[in-house]
Motif scaffolding. Structure first.
Motif, short mmCIF file in Angstrom:
data_model
loop_
_atom_site.label_atom_id
_atom_site.label_comp_id
_atom_site.label_asym_id
_atom_site.label_seq_id
_atom_site.Cartn_x
_atom_site.Cartn_y
_atom_site.Cartn_z
N SER A 1 60.11 68.61 72.64
CA SER A 1 59.91 67.75 73.80
C SER A 1 61.28 67.45 74.41
O SER A 1 62.31 67.53 73.74
N VAL A 2 61.26 67.09 75.69
CA VAL A 2 62.48 66.75 76.40
C VAL A 2 62.21 65.53 77.27
O VAL A 2 61.10 65.35 77.78
N GLU B 1 62.80 62.99 60.49
CA GLU B 1 61.84 63.96 59.97
C GLU B 1 60.65 64.16 60.91
O GLU B 1 60.04 63.20 61.36
N ASP B 2 60.35 65.42 61.21
CA ASP B 2 59.16 65.82 61.98
C ASP B 2 59.06 65.09 63.31
O ASP B 2 57.98 64.74 63.77
N VAL B 3 60.20 64.86 63.97
CA VAL B 3 60.19 64.19 65.27
C VAL B 3 59.81 65.18 66.37
O VAL B 3 60.24 66.32 66.36
N CYS B 4 58.98 64.73 67.31
CA CYS B 4 58.64 65.62 68.43
C CYS B 4 58.50 64.85 69.74
O CYS B 4 59.16 65.14 70.71
N GLY B 5 57.59 63.86 69.81
CA GLY B 5 57.39 63.14 71.06
C GLY B 5 58.60 62.32 71.44
O GLY B 5 59.22 61.68 70.59
N ILE B 6 58.95 62.33 72.74
CA ILE B 6 60.07 61.52 73.21
C ILE B 6 59.85 61.17 74.67
O ILE B 6 59.33 61.97 75.45
N ASN C 1 52.35 66.21 69.49
CA ASN C 1 53.57 66.74 70.09
C ASN C 1 54.27 65.84 71.09
O ASN C 1 55.50 65.79 71.12
N HIS C 2 53.51 65.15 71.94
CA HIS C 2 54.16 64.56 73.11
C HIS C 2 53.90 63.07 73.27
O HIS C 2 52.84 62.56 72.88
N LEU C 3 54.88 62.40 73.84
CA LEU C 3 54.81 60.99 74.21
C LEU C 3 54.95 60.94 75.73
O LEU C 3 55.97 61.35 76.28
N VAL C 4 53.90 60.47 76.40
CA VAL C 4 53.85 60.50 77.86
C VAL C 4 54.14 59.11 78.40
O VAL C 4 53.42 58.16 78.10
N ALA C 5 55.19 58.99 79.20
CA ALA C 5 55.55 57.70 79.79
C ALA C 5 54.66 57.41 81.00
O ALA C 5 54.37 58.30 81.80
N LEU C 6 54.24 56.16 81.12
CA LEU C 6 53.44 55.73 82.27
C LEU C 6 54.34 55.13 83.35
O LEU C 6 55.40 54.61 83.07
#
Length: 360
Positions: free
Chosen positions: A278-279, A315-320, A355-360
């Motif tokens: 993720s970026v 460890e196992d970080v993905c969503g940002i 996988n992902h963290l979606v900002a509102l």
């Protein structure tokens, strides 16, 4: 399970309804989440969650299968939860009531890639798709006001469109064409690595208006995930498909120019194990942050110097996604954490975040 508002608010809304004035629900009616994220429980069930800026879970809504990413409506408390690729369904969920408003099914010969974006007014939804009969990328167009009815599709400008974003203050779309051909009969197998050609494609009024590609030597660097800065700059995270080491996995593009790659020591690039999950871009556009679940690493890049400034193991970080100060991250081990320059607030949940963290 959703968490409702107080009695006074319900009485107020009831009075408006009795007077014939029906307010349109907003994200405040869903607990004012700052983020959306899919996750799974140890019992094998799956959820879409709303997460507050304070890292509290504001709502939990069931999903029938593992999720990947979500698209959040710009004003209404509605989200489209996409199945993990190569998925053929997506759910439109009313996050205030927990009700499923619609189920999107990819047309015959298509599958979704797990991402979507709304138009600026929220009247259209765009979905990244694969036409696996021809191996070409498509962007599905759905009419939100008509109840998420599919009204057309347009060319993505390449193969394997994964992420899609809308540039700020406009209806210009940018698509990450990863360049990798897949087919449901082959699961997640990559069918064209020797000839893959990733690119960024910009679309306006359903027309391709600009494209940017990597240097030929990096044609195996699949452009997968995007983040858009306040001035429309596009950060891209890549996933290397070659066998030899790669020099960079993170880039930046401004329209009218070439893609620029961020600089990092070889050992720092190696730690990401060829995989950016993720970026995210800070609110001021000064910092790009990327994650690698394979490498268990978060890296931070300065957009002024185009260089790596900091790394943090997780460890196992993905969503940002960006936070008021720093960035918020999620991990497959259940951690929610706000990463700042000096320290980080941390919370845990009985969830394995996807996988992902979606900002509102």
């Amino acid at each position: 399970m959703t968490r409702r508002t107080d009695t006074g608010r319900r009485r107020f809304l009831g009075g408006l309804i009795a007077a014939g004035v029906i307010p349109r629900p907003t994200w405040a009616d869903a607990g004012s989440p700052a983020y959306l994220a899919a996750g799974g429980r140890p019992d094998g069930s799956y959820l879409l969650c709303g997460i507050g800026a304070d890292l509290s879970v504001r709502f939990e809504l069931p999903l029938p299968a593992r999720g990947h990413a979500a698209a959040a409506h710009p004003s209404r408390p509605q989200a489209v939860a996409f199945a993990r690729r190569p998925g053929t369904f997506a759910l439109v969920i009313d996050c205030a009531s927990g009700r499923i408003l619609s189920t999107l099914a990819s047309p015959e010969g298509r599958h979704f890639y797990g991402h979507g974006a709304y138009s600026q007014a929220g009247d259209l939804l765009y979905t990244t798709e694969n036409d696996f009969t021809t191996g070409t990328g498509r962007i599905g167009v759905w009419d939100v006001t008509a109840g998420y009815v599919r009204v057309g599709e347009i060319a993505s400008g390449g193969i394997g469109p994964h992420d899609i974003r809308r540039l700020p203050g406009s209806d210009t779309l940018v698509v990450a064409n990863g360049g990798i051909d897949t087919h449901p009969d082959s699961g997640r197998a990559k069918l064209n690595i020797p000839t893959m050609a990733p690119n960024l494609t910009y679309i306006e009024a359903e027309r391709i208006v600009e494209q940017a590609a990597l240097p030929k030597a990096l044609h195996k660097n699949s452009i997968r995930h995007l983040a858009v800065g306040p001035q429309g700059e596009v950060a891209l995270g890549m996933q290397w498909q070659g066998e030899e080491p790669v020099d960079a996995l993170v880039g930046l593009h401004r329209r009218g120019s070439e893609i620029t790659l961020f600089d990092a020591p070889a050992e720092a690039v190696d730690r990401m194990q060829g995989y950016i999950g993720s970026v995210a871009c800070s609110a001021d556009g000064a910092t790009i942050a990327v994650t690698s679940p394979r490498g268990g690493m978060v890296q931070f890049y300065d957009t002024a110097t185009m260089a790596l400034t900091r790394s943090e193991a997780l460890e196992d970080v993905c969503g940002i996604a960006p936070a008021a100060q720093g960035f918020t991250v999620t991990t497959g081990t259940g951690t929610l954490r706000c990463l700042r320059d000096t320290a980080g607030a941390r919370a845990s949940a009985a969830l394995m975040w996807d996988n992902h963290l979606v900002a509102l």
